[in-house]
Design a protein around this motif. Structure first.
Motif, PDB file in Angstrom:
ATOM      1  N   ALA A 148       0.830  -1.208   0.000  1.00 49.60           N
ATOM      2  CA  ALA A 148       0.000   0.000   0.000  1.00 49.60           C
ATOM      3  C   ALA A 148       0.860   1.253   0.000  1.00 49.60           C
ATOM      4  O   ALA A 148       0.399   2.317  -0.406  1.00 49.60           O
ATOM      5  CB  ALA A 148      -0.915  -0.006   1.221  1.00 49.60           C
ATOM      6  N   HIS A 182       3.179   4.239  11.336  1.00 45.27           N
ATOM      7  CA  HIS A 182       1.968   4.332  12.154  1.00 45.27           C
ATOM      8  C   HIS A 182       1.290   5.679  11.937  1.00 45.27           C
ATOM      9  O   HIS A 182       0.070   5.793  11.902  1.00 45.27           O
ATOM     10  CB  HIS A 182       2.353   4.165  13.622  1.00 45.27           C
ATOM     11  CG  HIS A 182       1.185   4.129  14.559  1.00 45.27           C
ATOM     12  ND1 HIS A 182       0.572   5.267  15.017  1.00 45.27           N
ATOM     13  CD2 HIS A 182       0.514   3.097  15.119  1.00 45.27           C
ATOM     14  CE1 HIS A 182      -0.419   4.934  15.821  1.00 45.27           C
ATOM     15  NE2 HIS A 182      -0.470   3.623  15.896  1.00 45.27           N
ATOM     16  N   ASP A 183       2.098   6.705  11.759  1.00 42.04           N
ATOM     17  CA  ASP A 183       1.572   8.054  11.620  1.00 42.04           C
ATOM     18  C   ASP A 183       1.101   8.343  10.189  1.00 42.04           C
ATOM     19  O   ASP A 183       0.049   8.932   9.976  1.00 42.04           O
ATOM     20  CB  ASP A 183       2.690   9.035  12.033  1.00 42.04           C
ATOM     21  CG  ASP A 183       2.217  10.467  11.979  1.00 42.04           C
ATOM     22  OD1 ASP A 183       1.031  10.681  12.264  1.00 42.04           O
ATOM     23  OD2 ASP A 183       3.015  11.350  11.655  1.00 42.04           O
ATOM     24  N   LEU A 184       1.909   7.899   9.198  1.00 40.98           N
ATOM     25  CA  LEU A 184       1.671   8.354   7.825  1.00 40.98           C
ATOM     26  C   LEU A 184       0.782   7.405   7.028  1.00 40.98           C
ATOM     27  O   LEU A 184      -0.070   7.852   6.263  1.00 40.98           O
ATOM     28  CB  LEU A 184       3.018   8.496   7.101  1.00 40.98           C
ATOM     29  CG  LEU A 184       3.985   9.512   7.706  1.00 40.98           C
ATOM     30  CD1 LEU A 184       5.373   9.301   7.154  1.00 40.98           C
ATOM     31  CD2 LEU A 184       3.507  10.916   7.412  1.00 40.98           C
ATOM     32  N   CYS A 185       1.006   6.126   7.172  1.00 38.81           N
ATOM     33  CA  CYS A 185       0.265   5.165   6.349  1.00 38.81           C
ATOM     34  C   CYS A 185       0.205   3.853   7.101  1.00 38.81           C
ATOM     35  O   CYS A 185       0.990   2.954   6.851  1.00 38.81           O
ATOM     36  CB  CYS A 185       0.945   4.973   4.996  1.00 38.81           C
ATOM     37  SG  CYS A 185       2.720   4.696   5.140  1.00 38.81           S
ATOM     38  N   PRO A 186      -0.686   3.730   8.075  1.00 39.96           N
ATOM     39  CA  PRO A 186      -0.688   2.548   8.947  1.00 39.96           C
ATOM     40  C   PRO A 186      -0.799   1.254   8.159  1.00 39.96           C
ATOM     41  O   PRO A 186      -1.571   1.164   7.215  1.00 39.96           O
ATOM     42  CB  PRO A 186      -1.897   2.778   9.848  1.00 39.96           C
ATOM     43  CG  PRO A 186      -2.659   3.885   9.256  1.00 39.96           C
ATOM     44  CD  PRO A 186      -1.763   4.673   8.406  1.00 39.96           C
ATOM     45  N   ALA A 187       0.004   0.293   8.557  1.00 43.71           N
ATOM     46  CA  ALA A 187      -0.029  -1.014   7.913  1.00 43.71           C
ATOM     47  C   ALA A 187      -1.205  -1.807   8.448  1.00 43.71           C
ATOM     48  O   ALA A 187      -1.559  -1.695   9.617  1.00 43.71           O
ATOM     49  CB  ALA A 187       1.272  -1.758   8.182  1.00 43.71           C
ATOM     50  N   ALA A 200      -3.218  -4.285   3.938  1.00 44.30           N
ATOM     51  CA  ALA A 200      -2.503  -3.115   3.424  1.00 44.30           C
ATOM     52  C   ALA A 200      -1.064  -3.140   3.929  1.00 44.30           C
ATOM     53  O   ALA A 200      -0.683  -2.393   4.821  1.00 44.30           O
ATOM     54  CB  ALA A 200      -3.199  -1.835   3.879  1.00 44.30           C
ATOM     55  N   VAL A 226       2.847  -2.476   4.269  1.00 46.83           N
ATOM     56  CA  VAL A 226       3.719  -1.338   3.985  1.00 46.83           C
ATOM     57  C   VAL A 226       5.145  -1.852   4.018  1.00 46.83           C
ATOM     58  O   VAL A 226       5.516  -2.589   4.928  1.00 46.83           O
ATOM     59  CB  VAL A 226       3.514  -0.227   5.030  1.00 46.83           C
ATOM     60  CG1 VAL A 226       4.497   0.908   4.802  1.00 46.83           C
ATOM     61  CG2 VAL A 226       2.095   0.293   4.980  1.00 46.83           C
ATOM     62  N   ASP A 255      18.063  -1.605  21.100  1.00 46.93           N
ATOM     63  CA  ASP A 255      17.372  -2.743  20.488  1.00 46.93           C
ATOM     64  C   ASP A 255      18.334  -3.826  20.013  1.00 46.93           C
ATOM     65  O   ASP A 255      17.919  -4.763  19.360  1.00 46.93           O
ATOM     66  CB  ASP A 255      16.504  -2.265  19.323  1.00 46.93           C
ATOM     67  CG  ASP A 255      17.315  -1.495  18.294  1.00 46.93           C
ATOM     68  OD1 ASP A 255      18.477  -1.838  18.119  1.00 46.93           O
ATOM     69  OD2 ASP A 255      16.786  -0.557  17.692  1.00 46.93           O
ATOM     70  N   ALA A 283       2.854   8.873  19.663  1.00 47.34           N
ATOM     71  CA  ALA A 283       2.237   8.355  18.439  1.00 47.34           C
ATOM     72  C   ALA A 283       0.892   7.692  18.711  1.00 47.34           C
ATOM     73  O   ALA A 283      -0.005   7.749  17.892  1.00 47.34           O
ATOM     74  CB  ALA A 283       3.177   7.364  17.759  1.00 47.34           C
ATOM     75  N   PHE A 284       0.778   7.050  19.857  1.00 47.21           N
ATOM     76  CA  PHE A 284      -0.476   6.382  20.193  1.00 47.21           C
ATOM     77  C   PHE A 284      -0.628   6.407  21.707  1.00 47.21           C
ATOM     78  O   PHE A 284       0.343   6.657  22.419  1.00 47.21           O
ATOM     79  CB  PHE A 284      -0.498   4.942  19.660  1.00 47.21           C
ATOM     80  CG  PHE A 284       0.754   4.164  19.941  1.00 47.21           C
ATOM     81  CD1 PHE A 284       0.963   3.583  21.178  1.00 47.21           C
ATOM     82  CD2 PHE A 284       1.738   4.033  18.977  1.00 47.21           C
ATOM     83  CE1 PHE A 284       2.111   2.873  21.449  1.00 47.21           C
ATOM     84  CE2 PHE A 284       2.904   3.319  19.240  1.00 47.21           C
ATOM     85  CZ  PHE A 284       3.086   2.741  20.482  1.00 47.21           C
ATOM     86  N   LYS A 327      -6.581  -2.051  16.726  1.00 50.73           N
ATOM     87  CA  LYS A 327      -7.229  -0.746  16.548  1.00 50.73           C
ATOM     88  C   LYS A 327      -6.251   0.381  16.824  1.00 50.73           C
ATOM     89  O   LYS A 327      -6.250   1.407  16.150  1.00 50.73           O
ATOM     90  CB  LYS A 327      -8.406  -0.627  17.518  1.00 50.73           C
ATOM     91  CG  LYS A 327      -9.736  -1.000  16.934  1.00 50.73           C
ATOM     92  CD  LYS A 327     -10.803  -0.477  17.875  1.00 50.73           C
ATOM     93  CE  LYS A 327     -11.884  -1.510  18.062  1.00 50.73           C
ATOM     94  NZ  LYS A 327     -12.673  -1.242  19.256  1.00 50.73           N
ATOM     95  N   LEU A 328      -5.408   0.172  17.833  1.00 48.10           N
ATOM     96  CA  LEU A 328      -4.454   1.225  18.187  1.00 48.10           C
ATOM     97  C   LEU A 328      -3.268   1.265  17.225  1.00 48.10           C
ATOM     98  O   LEU A 328      -2.424   2.143  17.334  1.00 48.10           O
ATOM     99  CB  LEU A 328      -3.951   1.015  19.616  1.00 48.10           C
ATOM    100  CG  LEU A 328      -4.997   1.181  20.710  1.00 48.10           C
ATOM    101  CD1 LEU A 328      -4.418   0.810  22.061  1.00 48.10           C
ATOM    102  CD2 LEU A 328      -5.510   2.609  20.758  1.00 48.10           C
ATOM    103  N   GLY A 329      -3.192   0.300  16.309  1.00 49.90           N
ATOM    104  CA  GLY A 329      -2.157   0.371  15.280  1.00 49.90           C
ATOM    105  C   GLY A 329      -0.958  -0.508  15.543  1.00 49.90           C
ATOM    106  O   GLY A 329       0.145  -0.186  15.119  1.00 49.90           O
TER     107      GLY A 329
END
Lengths: 260, 423
Positions: free
Chosen positions: B147, B228-233, B237, B239, B308, B362-363, B382-384
């Motif tokens: 997407a 998450h902000d611009l085009c959530p997967a 869909a 990404v 990480d 962000a969330f 729902k929260l991404g």
């Protein structure tokens, strides 16, 4: 792996640190009587934490000391030892420990204790505070907001609504000291208050609005009684405010992306 | 809102800044490997036998499920060791470097013009494993149309190499690579960069390549939070995420047919005498990279940032950071202290300002953590949560002191969602 700072006990210690200005001025003006009451509350609360540690492997928390401080400062006077112990035990166990300890509770255990004592023994007089103690709430709020353990949004929300009410001509001078102390001791608790940005604004505003309403409409209520009742209702409403804030956030996101 | 401006990101102090203006030095290690993490599942065919000479960029194995996708040699060398787990699952293919080795020339033949050509070239030249697909963070299937594609030219992780430096002088390659990537998707290609001059012209490929400016503080430059902000997967869909340097590699490959040999890598950490900026091959041996600059005493090598990173020997196909930390000795604890601090259930997370900033606002962080801890897949989706991977919660794990480990909870949840919803 590296570890950061903000685990549960650090937050509890920072909260304690933030409350120090308030606690120390109160002890200074309260003298021996206040100190004894604080020791009693600490011992009872600590005992229950120990019992839950041994019985349920639930680690004790410094938050127990915050509860003890709040109860010692705000509990009605002339209750006698037994009733006070009963109240603290009820609040600590039913308000916090049965849920799994600090962080999983719904309402601040001190709020539960105070509501229990206030409604259970309505004839006991609520304490009054000398003005310097109430001033101690301001540095407490400042330290809490700067370290991030109290929500600056919540504190600002409460402040704004209070200012608005005063600008509209409500006479709040009598209740302001008690309301400020209850705000930092009970309402700004990060666990029992709302956790979303919008929810926190609403949480603070709701508390202040309830205080204003109780002051104007509740005949014969002591200032502290009005503030504690407002704190109880505001913290019970916090999950609803969070839900509303998240629903709004989801709706906005859906509008922007067509999906969540 | 003012809170949004103030309430995002943290500075994490983790070691010395690079010396001498930080000009990168080229250093190819003597050993390098094509490998797969133990938790990964990569079945391979056509593995080049041991003791064969291979050119840089030549295929050394192909994926069994997608035979078009090749794994290529990161440098010219001799195949020293092939380790396969049962079921021809790849563990590692280790190469020894041969001085003066060849570079494999891929057949470009006008492939830049068509989507199929770009896909074939990326798959055969070993650029496909440099893509990461969200949700779930795996290799994209060879025929998928995402997407959106997000190219990261920003990296705010502590001590990460500056992507701008990696891309210096390669703006044309980057623009060509991004335009080629635009052919693989119907959606936008978003180039995330930090404030400053644009890396490419905004609006390439009929306006589908767009530049997004991210903030300078961690975690604002994390791919997951940007997605998450611009085009959530979503499950339907997907990404793709790619590093801008890899997009530039694609641009160079399209013109020359040669896969660029090196990438910019930083070697840093508390056990290093100085922070190194190196240009080395993918899959480099991290011992070779840090050799001669490590302080005396036991240390651990981690691929990734101090937040990480995971212990490893080789640098992964998408990793650009080595962290060298002193080995922590396991302290023996008194039983009473354990009783005071360790619980039968996990200690809850207290929602503070630090927690909010660790996800960059962000969330709703507290709600997400509650959903993760209780295994509430639907709320988390729902929260991404589908846009996120373990790396995106590494800072939160660091901030809350690592109990409970949210990245572990997240991986468990993603695996569960993958089997339940996406089957």
């Amino acid at each position: 792996m590296m570890r950061g700072l903000w685990d549960r006990e650090t937050v509890a210690l920072f909260l304690l640190l933030a409350l120090m200005p308030l606690a120390l001025t109160w002890l200074w003006f309260g003298g021996t009587q206040a100190a004894l009451q604080l020791v009693l509350a600490l011992v009872v609360s600590g005992l229950w934490h120990m019992i839950f540690m041994l019985a349920r492997a639930q680690p004790p928390s410094f938050a127990g000391a915050i509860t003890a401080l709040a109860v010692a400062m705000l509990a009605p006077e002339d209750l006698g030892l037994i009733r006070l112990i009963l109240g603290i035990s009820f609040g600590t166990v039913m308000g916090e420990l049965v849920f799994g300890g600090w962080g999983r509770n719904v309402v601040n255990p001190a709020t539960v204790t105070l509501a229990f004592l206030g409604f259970g023994f309505p004839t006991a007089p609520w304490p009054d505070f000398v003005l310097p103690v109430a001033w101690g709430a301001i540095p407490a709020a400042a330290i809490g907001a700067v370290t991030g353990v109290m929500s600056a949004r919540l504190l600002t929300g409460a402040g704004l609504v209070t200012l608005l009410a005063m600008a509209l001509g409500a006479d709040l001078d009598r209740v302001l000291p008690a309301a400020g102390i209850v705000l930092v001791l009970l309402v700004a608790d990060p666990v029992a208050s709302a956790s979303t940005a919008l929810g926190r604004w609403l949480n603070g505003a709701l508390y202040a609005a309830l205080v204003v309403m109780f002051t104007l409409e509740w005949q014969g209520a002591a200032p502290l009684q009005a503030a504690v009742s407002a704190a109880l209702l505001a913290s019970l409403a916090a999950p609803v405010l969070d839900e509303a804030a998240i629903a709004l956030w989801l709706a906005r996101r859906k509008g922007r992306h067509g999906r969540t | 809102m003012l809170g949004g401006r103030l309430g995002t990101g943290l500075h994490v102090a983790t070691g010395a800044q690079p010396r001498g203006g930080g000009e990168p030095v080229r250093r190819m290690t003597e050993e390098a490997a094509v490998f797969c993490r133990p938790e990964g599942d990569l079945r391979v065919d056509d593995v080049t036998p041991e003791d064969t000479l291979v050119a840089q960029g030549a295929p050394v194995a192909r994926l069994r499920e997608h035979p078009d996708i090749a794994l290529v040699a990161p440098m010219a060398g001799r195949v020293a060791r092939v380790v396969l787990r049962p079921g021809r699952r790849l563990a590692e293919i280790v190469l020894f470097r041969e001085a003066g080795g060849d570079r494999h020339r891929h057949d470009v033949g006008g492939s830049a013009a068509t989507e199929a050509g770009v896909r074939r070239l990326m798959q055969s030249a070993g650029l496909w494993p440099r893509l990461q697909r969200r949700p779930f963070g795996r290799l994209p299937p060879s025929d998928e149309r995402p997407a959106a594609i997000v190219a990261m030219a920003a990296d705010t992780r502590p001590m990460a190499p500056d992507p701008r430096m990696a891309l210096r002088g390669r703006e044309e390659d980057l623009a060509r690579g991004l335009s080629a990537l635009a052919g693989l998707t119907d959606g936008p290609v978003l180039l995330c960069q930090q404030a400053g001059p644009s890396l490419v012209e905004n609006g390439l490929a009929d306006g589908r390549v767009m530049i997004v400016t991210t903030g300078p503080r961690h975690p604002q430059g994390l791919a997951g939070l940007r997605i998450h902000d611009l085009c959530p997967a979503g499950i339907d869909a997907p990404v793709w995420e790619v590093h801008a340097e890899d997009a530039a590699d694609l641009g160079a490959l399209l013109v020359t047919g040669l896969l660029p040999e090196t990438r910019l890598v930083s070697v840093a950490g508390a056990a290093m005498n100085e922070t190194l900026l190196l240009r080395c091959q993918p899959g480099a041996d991290m011992r070779g990279l840090s050799h001669g600059h490590v302080r005396p005493g036991p240390h651990v090598l981690m691929a990734g940032s101090p937040l990480d990173g995971r212990e490893a020997r080789w640098l992964g196909p998408r990793e650009r950071q080595v962290t060298v930390n002193p080995q922590a000795r396991a302290a023996s604890r008194h039983w009473f202290q354990s009783a005071l601090t360790r619980s039968s259930t996990q200690v809850p997370v207290i929602p503070t300002a630090a927690l909010e900033q660790s996800v960059g606002g962000a969330f709703p962080a507290a709600a997400m953590i509650r959903a993760l801890a209780s295994g509430d897949d639907e709320t988390a989706m729902k929260l991404g949560v589908l846009s996120l991977l373990e790396d995106d919660l590494a800072l939160t794990d660091y901030v809350i002191g690592g109990a409970p480990r949210l990245s572990t909870l997240l991986r468990r949840m993603l695996d569960r969602i993958e089997t339940e919803y996406a089957a």
